[in-house]
Design an enzyme around this catalytic site. Structure first.
Site, PDB file in Angstrom:
ATOM      1  N   GLN A 190       2.464  -2.262   8.316  1.00  0.00           N
ATOM      2  CA  GLN A 190       2.374  -2.772   7.015  1.00  0.00           C
ATOM      3  C   GLN A 190       3.582  -2.275   6.111  1.00  0.00           C
ATOM      4  O   GLN A 190       4.338  -2.843   5.373  1.00  0.00           O
ATOM      5  CB  GLN A 190       1.284  -2.295   6.176  1.00  0.00           C
ATOM      6  CG  GLN A 190      -0.170  -2.581   6.930  1.00  0.00           C
ATOM      7  CD  GLN A 190      -0.480  -4.169   6.907  1.00  0.00           C
ATOM      8  OE1 GLN A 190       0.038  -4.928   6.264  1.00  0.00           O
ATOM      9  NE2 GLN A 190      -0.927  -4.570   7.984  1.00  0.00           N
ATOM     10  N   TYR A 241      -6.851  -1.912  12.317  1.00  0.00           N
ATOM     11  CA  TYR A 241      -6.625  -3.463  12.857  1.00  0.00           C
ATOM     12  C   TYR A 241      -5.717  -4.487  11.965  1.00  0.00           C
ATOM     13  O   TYR A 241      -5.556  -3.828  10.749  1.00  0.00           O
ATOM     14  CB  TYR A 241      -7.916  -3.914  13.168  1.00  0.00           C
ATOM     15  CG  TYR A 241      -9.118  -3.985  12.440  1.00  0.00           C
ATOM     16  CD1 TYR A 241      -8.996  -3.978  10.811  1.00  0.00           C
ATOM     17  CD2 TYR A 241     -10.438  -4.289  12.964  1.00  0.00           C
ATOM     18  CE1 TYR A 241      -9.990  -3.969  10.138  1.00  0.00           C
ATOM     19  CE2 TYR A 241     -11.435  -4.215  11.903  1.00  0.00           C
ATOM     20  CZ  TYR A 241     -11.157  -4.535  10.577  1.00  0.00           C
ATOM     21  OH  TYR A 241     -12.396  -4.223   9.983  1.00  0.00           O
ATOM     22  N   GLU A 242      -5.651  -5.545  12.235  1.00  0.00           N
ATOM     23  CA  GLU A 242      -4.798  -6.385  11.568  1.00  0.00           C
ATOM     24  C   GLU A 242      -3.268  -5.853  10.850  1.00  0.00           C
ATOM     25  O   GLU A 242      -2.725  -6.046  10.069  1.00  0.00           O
ATOM     26  CB  GLU A 242      -5.483  -6.614  10.117  1.00  0.00           C
ATOM     27  CG  GLU A 242      -5.330  -8.040   9.601  1.00  0.00           C
ATOM     28  CD  GLU A 242      -5.306  -9.260  10.839  1.00  0.00           C
ATOM     29  OE1 GLU A 242      -6.253  -9.391  11.421  1.00  0.00           O
ATOM     30  OE2 GLU A 242      -4.550  -9.964  10.657  1.00  0.00           O
ATOM     31  N   GLY A 243      -2.700  -4.892  11.951  1.00  0.00           N
ATOM     32  CA  GLY A 243      -1.516  -4.147  11.659  1.00  0.00           C
ATOM     33  C   GLY A 243      -1.818  -3.138  11.120  1.00  0.00           C
ATOM     34  O   GLY A 243      -2.224  -2.704  10.277  1.00  0.00           O
ATOM     35  N   ARG A 295      -4.682  -9.790   6.128  1.00  0.00           N
ATOM     36  CA  ARG A 295      -4.428  -8.474   5.803  1.00  0.00           C
ATOM     37  C   ARG A 295      -5.240  -8.111   4.321  1.00  0.00           C
ATOM     38  O   ARG A 295      -5.648  -6.951   4.435  1.00  0.00           O
ATOM     39  CB  ARG A 295      -2.844  -8.193   5.735  1.00  0.00           C
ATOM     40  CG  ARG A 295      -2.134  -8.278   7.106  1.00  0.00           C
ATOM     41  CD  ARG A 295      -0.892  -8.035   7.427  1.00  0.00           C
ATOM     42  NE  ARG A 295      -0.634  -7.786   8.808  1.00  0.00           N
ATOM     43  CZ  ARG A 295       0.730  -7.863   9.074  1.00  0.00           C
ATOM     44  NH1 ARG A 295       1.602  -7.729   8.383  1.00  0.00           N
ATOM     45  NH2 ARG A 295       0.651  -7.603  10.407  1.00  0.00           N
TER      46      ARG A 295
END
Lengths: 592, 592
Positions: free
Chosen positions: B442, B435-437, B297
């Site tokens: 978050q 992407y990546e959450g 992240r």
């Protein structure tokens, strides 16, 4: 791909409750026009938009346009759609009856135009530009020019374009180099124009270009620019397109969005010079352009409403369909249940409603300013129109960026995939804060010509009117919090106005430095003002048992949301404005 | 097209003055590493980035990738660039020396990584994903797996991928359906994975896929997911790529941006099942993924810094070159003279510096948490790392949207034309909040696991530390206003924290509804905190006659600008947070 459906309830609510459509028609000589007719027109337009134009939107994005030896080929299917559009009489709504137009109020045309812009913004630019060209000729052309060109442009048989920009003359039109040499009853035009929207296509058998150029003896700068009509095909004795004129599209731009709208580089006079006809008097071209500016800029503001609405509808469909969470019984639920997804959807819905309200209210000022019987009324509405226009254009198009951004965000990973459709709206929206005067230009117009020049009087009148809504909200127990929030925003507006009047004289960089924050502050304030009015009207209707209660109750919520989520931004803007230009201007160019 | 030049002065200022690079190395066992070495590494990386990777960025955007019978063909020139990258040792900076890595601090690797991401984000995703796969195997794999795969992945001879998402399992990984059947010393994997970055290409002779799948007897939901290594080519007895495994890319996505990064749909086990090797223990796959999450992240947060920097450089070049106004003597001047253009450039510069500061400070916590000798220290740094990670990812990537938006805006009409280059940065940036959450994920992580779970303790410690900077600024006459602004933002942070702790229990929708505003508030607060520290350090150096005075004076201005233009947003966020979930949750789904 999500369908498009015109939000007719909201459009009609704004027309009825905020604009006062029937009163506007009655007071301004639109004798046979009333809300019932308006509603029927919107319903028909909604069908054409949903069924014909909207399905072509993604096709246009994928295929784009092509420059061939015959000129620009538009996306397949656009020609047929355009013919259906013209045959339905949709090109002629606003033009005067004298030139075969239907003479409908601008605010109604604006409501209809929202449909075209939502359904297919790239397509809808073509009639929008034609309308601009029609206005230029109608307001400033000779009777002969009008009779020759207007009826077929109004009917949609021919389209029109606006040719201002050159490679070295964008915002700075003083730098225009295109030449016009007198030659008998016409002029020979030579030069290159860029960023010409729908500069060429095969949808109609003629295109009428409006072109800014300089006469040989013209004064330097903006006072030496004249306006010309340059048809793609010269007219024969019967007024039909004949010989090809010396103008052509030499390339089309490869753009981030609105792929189906050809953005042309136009070359005039590669051979003997393009034949053009002077519009009005020499050297007044820029002034003529300015008279059309309010409508053109409001038209782009409306595109911001339209693209936000389309993006919202797409995101909403996705949020209702996309299963992500799991219930205790193992069944799955859609992402619209998640509070943060709802926050994004509410932000989109609430902002879009506020934007629509402001766009229509601004559009109604065009009708009032243009038709008011009383001179004081006329002056008042003209001032309001000129004040609102940069806010309509600047604030709405800036906010439309955020809304289309949220549209893709609601889609998660799919939002980044072109086939989903949301990304197109995000890309298409990006032009809106740029063309027809960037956000910076709108903001400068607001702080300069619209505020400093009249010592803040126009703004003071607006602020006083907003105060009335504050008072009305505050009197109503259910709206006390909204009233308080609007009052704080109003105070921010008052303070910003005073700050500007006081500091612009002291610091030459101040007005420019704070201008965009100033414009955004007044945008949110106007949005809050109109959403406050909307809440009051919705409550009145609910109390009277009138209207659709589900729609009206939803309006109460979107107004509350606007007050809670968007109005606080006025204070952040004010705080920034009050810091002035110091940190903006402090660096040397090398320190950047 | 604008060139890319690494902003080495700013990167080094952050490393030295905010991170305390030499102290970090000394205190955490990086014995032979110091700032001088770091600076030399950054200089070399800057050359490779500017000279080799950056020129391929636009080529990759235009050409994209192609799926052929042989698999995915990357953009021409990428293979040679990748080989140069690997041969230069740039793949192995962070990995342990045990597996042929160079064992450099994470914060230094982060500073280097900014260069790759600025120069060519689509390219740089490939080594970034490989690094994630290396970490997964290094932390959780058997000694045999490590010896077999790590050296060649660390050297860059092979690349790695992360296979999590499936069509019905995005954020909700509990829904994963890919199966793994035990078969002797390995497993047979069957299923489809989507959104697999660099899932296939021809740059290396093997690709090692990390794949989440379920064993036949696995518990339902997230507790039944295991992690497997699935090489594209099975290894022969000498450990070299031999027989093709039963895995292939079946399609590549058509995306809004990062066109040169193939986003693959991967099909496992179309024939007999893809051979895979279990990483660590069964059913712990998700937990293993979570251990890599902070780095992954933060890596995406860093991409936000990088793309903002690139967009800023492009816009700055344009603003210095584009002539628009005319001086009294008739000569023309560049648009950088206009206050509103300077406002946009200042916003870009100031925000990017704050983002870089937070990204590096967050990255340093990875080093401190991983290596601290003392247990209390370790706990403290781990808590800080976990707290900052969603802010680094969420706030920076959200702000990077605004910065790349302004980048196109500075270009005016040219910003909408693809050839100008600015639009690519705008499109590429759009993936970062997804992407990546997503940003929503978050924000939920910040309010939930990182705040409510520890009763706000981690946040309280951060707030206390920010208070120290407030005090230091306030003591200094030149920074009194910045101190006051930071104090107000700090109070907003304190109030938001208390509000959340108090209201999350009462209203189940509250935390989710306010989460993004909460995260953004803390992002701006952290940015203000680090810019405040930067101003203090810059002034100290100036007073001592150390460093480059032009750079340091510019830092004073960007810190002031941040305080005036970005910190006030904390209060608007707080006001919205305090309204809670009511207007967000009020509509029925049909009312949307």
């Amino acid at each position: 791909m999500s369908d498009y459906k015109h939000p007719h309830q909201d459009a009609e609510f704004v027309l009825n409750e905020l604009v006062g459509f029937d009163d506007l028609c009655a007071a301004n000589g639109f004798d046979d026009i009333n809300f019932e007719l308006a509603s029927a027109i919107l319903t028909e337009a909604g069908k054409l938009g949903s069924e014909v134009l909207a399905p072509l939107n993604v096709i246009g994005d994928n295929q784009g346009v092509k420059l061939t030896e015959q000129g620009v080929e538009e996306t397949a299917g656009f020609k047929e759609a355009y013919q259906q559009f013209a045959e339905g009489g949709w090109s002629s709504l606003i033009a005067d009856e004298e030139y075969e137009g239907q003479g409908l109020p601008n605010v109604l045309c604006t409501a209809v135009n929202e449909i075209w812009q939502s359904a297919n913004m790239a397509f809808a630019l073509c009639p929008l530009l034609t309308q601009g060209a029609v206005e230029a000729i109608a307001h400033h052309g000779s009777e002969e020019l009008k009779q020759t060109y207007l009826p077929k442009m109004v009917s949609g048989e021919w389209t029109g374009t606006m040719n201002l920009t050159e490679p070295d003359a964008g915002t700075d039109l003083a730098a225009i180099k295109t030449r016009a040499i007198p030659n008998g009853d016409h002029y020979l035009i030579t030069g290159q124009k860029i960023f010409i929207t729908w500069g060429d296509h095969q949808m109609t058998d003629n295109t009428i270009h409006l072109v800014l150029a300089r006469l040989p003896d013209a004064p330097a700068g903006v006072k030496g620019i004249s306006l010309f009509v340059v048809p793609k095909f010269l007219l024969d004795a019967e007024g039909n397109p004949g010989v090809r004129n010396d103008v052509k599209c030499v390339s089309v731009e490869h753009k981030l969005g609105i792929h189906a709208s050809p953005t042309c580089v136009m070359s005039y006079g590669d051979k003997e010079g393009a034949i053009g006809y002077l519009v009005g008097e020499a050297n007044k071209g820029l002034a003529y352009m300015f008279t059309m500016m309010n409508c053109a800029r409001q038209g782009v503001g409306l595109q911001g409403v339209a693209i936000a609405e389309r993006s919202y509808q797409q995101a909403l469909d996705y949020a209702k369909e996309r299963l992500q969470g799991t219930n205790k019984d193992g069944s799955r639920f859609a992402i619209i249940k998640f509070p943060d997804v709802r926050r994004m959807l509410m932000q989109m819905k609430s902002a879009t409603e506020a934007m629509r309200a402001l766009a229509f209210v601004g559009a109604a000022e065009v009708d009032r300013a243009g038709r008011a019987q009383d001179e004081a009324d006329q002056r008042r509405h003209q001032a309001r129109l000129e004040l609102l226009t940069p806010i309509v254009k600047g604030w709405i198009t800036e906010l439309s960026q955020e809304i289309t951004y949220l549209g893709t965000q609601v889609n998660g990973g799919m939002g980044f995939i072109e086939e989903t459709g949301s990304a197109q709206h995000y890309r298409d929206a990006r032009i809106l804060t740029i063309y027809e005067g960037t956000t910076g230009i709108q903001a400068l117009d607001l702080v300069g010509r619209k505020t400093l020049l009249n010592k803040g009087e126009a703004l003071a009148e607006l602020l006083a009117e907003i105060e009335e809504t504050v008072v009305a909200l505050s009197k109503h127990e259910g709206f006390a919090e909204q009233g308080a929030a609007l009052r704080e925003a109003l105070e921010a507006g008052n303070t910003a106005r005073s700050w500007l009047l006081e500091n612009a004289a002291k610091d030459p960089a101040a007005a420019g430095a704070v201008s965009v924050h100033f414009m955004m502050l007044f945008g949110y304030l106007c949005g809050g003002w109109l959403m406050g009015q909307s809440a009051l009207r919705a409550q009145t209707l609910l109390d009277a048992g009138e209207g659709d209660p589900e729609y009206l109750k939803a309006k109460l919520v979107t107004a509350q949301f606007f007050s809670e989520h968007l109005l606080p931004r006025t204070k952040a803007s004010l705080e920034t404005i009050q810091k002035g230009s110091a940190s903006i201007m402090a660096l040397s160019e090398d320190q950047f």
